[in-house]
Design a protein around this motif. Structure first.
Motif, PDB file in Angstrom:
ATOM      1  N   ASN A  48     -21.160   1.720  -8.744  1.00  0.00           N
ATOM      2  CA  ASN A  48     -20.002   2.846  -8.696  1.00  0.00           C
ATOM      3  C   ASN A  48     -20.736   4.135  -9.217  1.00  0.00           C
ATOM      4  O   ASN A  48     -19.988   4.865  -9.868  1.00  0.00           O
ATOM      5  CB  ASN A  48     -18.943   2.330  -9.497  1.00  0.00           C
ATOM      6  N   SER A 200     -15.206   6.373 -15.083  1.00  0.00           N
ATOM      7  CA  SER A 200     -15.358   7.449 -14.018  1.00  0.00           C
ATOM      8  C   SER A 200     -13.733   8.074 -13.779  1.00  0.00           C
ATOM      9  O   SER A 200     -12.650   7.472 -14.079  1.00  0.00           O
ATOM     10  CB  SER A 200     -15.697   6.658 -12.750  1.00  0.00           C
ATOM     11  N   TYR A 201     -13.818   9.156 -13.221  1.00  0.00           N
ATOM     12  CA  TYR A 201     -12.534  10.257 -13.184  1.00  0.00           C
ATOM     13  C   TYR A 201     -12.361  10.779 -11.932  1.00  0.00           C
ATOM     14  O   TYR A 201     -13.440  11.029 -11.315  1.00  0.00           O
ATOM     15  CB  TYR A 201     -12.726  11.085 -14.190  1.00  0.00           C
ATOM     16  N   LYS A 202     -11.242  11.338 -11.565  1.00  0.00           N
ATOM     17  CA  LYS A 202     -10.895  12.020 -10.413  1.00  0.00           C
ATOM     18  C   LYS A 202     -11.697  13.379 -10.635  1.00  0.00           C
ATOM     19  O   LYS A 202     -12.312  13.965  -9.532  1.00  0.00           O
ATOM     20  CB  LYS A 202      -9.665  12.225 -10.155  1.00  0.00           C
ATOM     21  N   SER A 237     -17.872  10.916 -14.013  1.00  0.00           N
ATOM     22  CA  SER A 237     -18.277   9.906 -14.907  1.00  0.00           C
ATOM     23  C   SER A 237     -18.717  10.228 -16.215  1.00  0.00           C
ATOM     24  O   SER A 237     -19.385  11.341 -16.254  1.00  0.00           O
ATOM     25  CB  SER A 237     -18.557   8.746 -14.373  1.00  0.00           C
ATOM     26  N   ASP A 272      -6.970   9.056 -18.386  1.00  0.00           N
ATOM     27  CA  ASP A 272      -6.687   9.076 -17.203  1.00  0.00           C
ATOM     28  C   ASP A 272      -7.818   8.560 -16.085  1.00  0.00           C
ATOM     29  O   ASP A 272      -8.251   9.263 -15.058  1.00  0.00           O
ATOM     30  CB  ASP A 272      -6.119  10.592 -16.379  1.00  0.00           C
ATOM     31  N   TYR A 273      -8.469   7.617 -16.389  1.00  0.00           N
ATOM     32  CA  TYR A 273      -9.515   7.008 -15.757  1.00  0.00           C
ATOM     33  C   TYR A 273      -9.452   6.441 -14.318  1.00  0.00           C
ATOM     34  O   TYR A 273      -8.212   5.922 -14.242  1.00  0.00           O
ATOM     35  CB  TYR A 273     -10.470   6.359 -16.810  1.00  0.00           C
ATOM     36  N   ILE A 274     -10.304   6.397 -13.295  1.00  0.00           N
ATOM     37  CA  ILE A 274     -10.114   5.684 -12.198  1.00  0.00           C
ATOM     38  C   ILE A 274     -10.698   4.206 -12.630  1.00  0.00           C
ATOM     39  O   ILE A 274     -10.258   3.228 -12.165  1.00  0.00           O
ATOM     40  CB  ILE A 274     -11.141   6.337 -11.224  1.00  0.00           C
ATOM     41  N   SER A 275     -11.876   3.971 -13.347  1.00  0.00           N
ATOM     42  CA  SER A 275     -12.551   2.861 -13.626  1.00  0.00           C
ATOM     43  C   SER A 275     -13.057   2.868 -14.955  1.00  0.00           C
ATOM     44  O   SER A 275     -13.635   4.020 -15.331  1.00  0.00           O
ATOM     45  CB  SER A 275     -13.523   2.424 -12.373  1.00  0.00           C
TER      46      SER A 275
END
Ligand SMILES: Cc1cc2nc3c(=O)[nH]c(=O)nc-3n(C[C@H](O)[C@H](O)[C@H](O)COP(=O)(O)OP(=O)(O)OC[C@H]3O[C@@H](n4cnc5c(N)ncnc54)[C@H](O)[C@@H]3O)c2cc1C
Length: 344
Positions: A48, A200-202, A237, A272-275
């Protein structure tokens, strides 16, 4: 039926694949690579867009840079613009510093470190056999047999790229000299006790707030964390090293401590992370075996004992820990791969 090859390389990490690549360049093609894991790369692991193994190299790592050039793999500099945080004491105010932007601290490999493995594997093609865990070797006058959990292979020469400490778990007939076994056992496997975290983040919210993403502090739950945005700036990230004292905590507890620590310095958007993912190398039997020992205590690499062939001139030890220079690093893995191919 025993499958015979001129050369067998044990391990499809950077060292083993470099040896295969160098042999191919010398016109040797009768090569088989046996890999215990269900994937190639060894300690190089990019998932990722996050490097859970090696992430950086230095300008002094010339053999690695030459290899990247030969394989047409790009590089970029580690992002370090803005405020970085130094934590001396988690109860006191943070110290901020800014780094000199004219002096890049380190380089990263475009596409992640795994790009170099992918490119090497493309050249080596179908010579790699995955899920093939080697258990030992038996040498006779003519050949050396490679024993695995299922099959037996044979070769004229074998190169073992396992970290030397891990290679002591294999069986050698005839037995290796005691002094060599002792050297192997006492060669620490670089980073085999590291725990990495990748989140990881937007958006790179820390950059937007004029922070570099770097937080350094030996006493916090995360000892070092950095911006780990990819080269194209499409995946954002933070990646870093988790304090080993958190190993014994539950996954949930560890995650909460890490996020809460990062929140203190980078704000609540940290949550507010994605993963969110961790990789504890000490739990990986193909790097650390079963015996965990700290590797941060000035390890010694490139012992003279690794420069000779063993088992009647048929077996050679390679891999980054055997390299006379830059042992432990990617550069050491490349150097050991080149040396092994030249010796063969
Ligand atoms: C968390 C971490 C961070 C790092 N950071 C950096 C960095 O920023 N910069 C840097 O230069 N270096 C870094 N390193 C070191 C770098 O990853 C290594 O130097 C390099 O990848 C070693 O390559 P190698 O081929 O010598 O060994 P490995 O990659 O360990 O390859 C050995 C191979 O042998 C296989 N194997 C093991 N046992 C068996 C068996 N019984 N049978 C068959 N196959 C087997 C393994 O699966 C593996 O594929 C880091 C390493 C880690 C773990």
């Amino acid at each position: 039926m025993v499958k015979h090859s001129k050369y067998i390389i044990i391990g499809a990490g950077l060292s083993g694949l470099t040896t295969a690549y160098q042999l191919l360049k010398k016109g040797e093609s009768d090569i088989l690579i046996l890999e215990g894991r269900d994937r190639i790369g060894g300690r190089i692991l990019t998932q990722n867009h996050i490097d859970f193994g090696p992430a950086w190299y230095q300008p002094t790592h010339q053999n690695l840079q030459q290899l990247l050039k030969d394989l047409d793999v790009g590089k970029f500099t580690q992002y370090s613009k803005g405020k970085s945080v130094l934590v001396y004491n988690t109860m006191a105010n943070a110290h901020f510093f800014e780094t000199d932007q004219t002096q890049p601290s380190a380089y990263r490999i475009a596409g992640g470190s795994y790009t170099i493995i992918k490119k090497l594997a493309n050249l080596v093609q179908d010579r790699i056999r995955l899920n093939t865990r080697v258990t030992g070797f038996k040498a006779n006058e003519k050949y050396i047999s490679v024993l695995t959990e299922r099959d037996t292979f044979s070769a004229e020469k074998v190169v073992v790229t396992l970290p030397p400490k891990l290679a002591t778990e294999l069986k050698y007939t005839p037995q290796l000299p005691e002094t060599l076994l002792w050297t192997m056992e006492s060669t620490q496997t670089w980073m085999s006790n590291a725990i990495k975290v990748g989140i990881s983040y937007k958006r790179p919210f820390w950059r937007e707030n004029k922070f570099s993403g770097t937080i350094i502090g030996q006493i916090g739950p995360v000892m070092e964390i950095y911006d780990h945005t990819n080269a194209n700036e499409t995946a954002f990230s933070l990646m870093g090293f988790v304090n080993e004292s958190l190993r014994s905590y539950s996954a949930e507890d560890r995650k909460e401590r890490i996020l809460s620590y990062l929140e203190t310095y980078l704000g609540k958007t940290v949550r507010d992370y994605i993963s969110y993912k961790e990789k504890d190398w000490s739990q990986d039997v193909f790097t650390n075996g079963t015996d965990l020992k700290s590797t941060y205590l000035s390890p010694k690499y490139g012992n003279e004992a690794f420069s000779s062939f063993y088992m009647g001139d048929k077996l050679l030890f390679s891999g980054t820990e055997t390299s006379p220079q830059f042992g432990g690093y990617l550069e050491g893995a490349v150097i050991s791969g080149i040396i092994a191919a030249n010796k063969l």
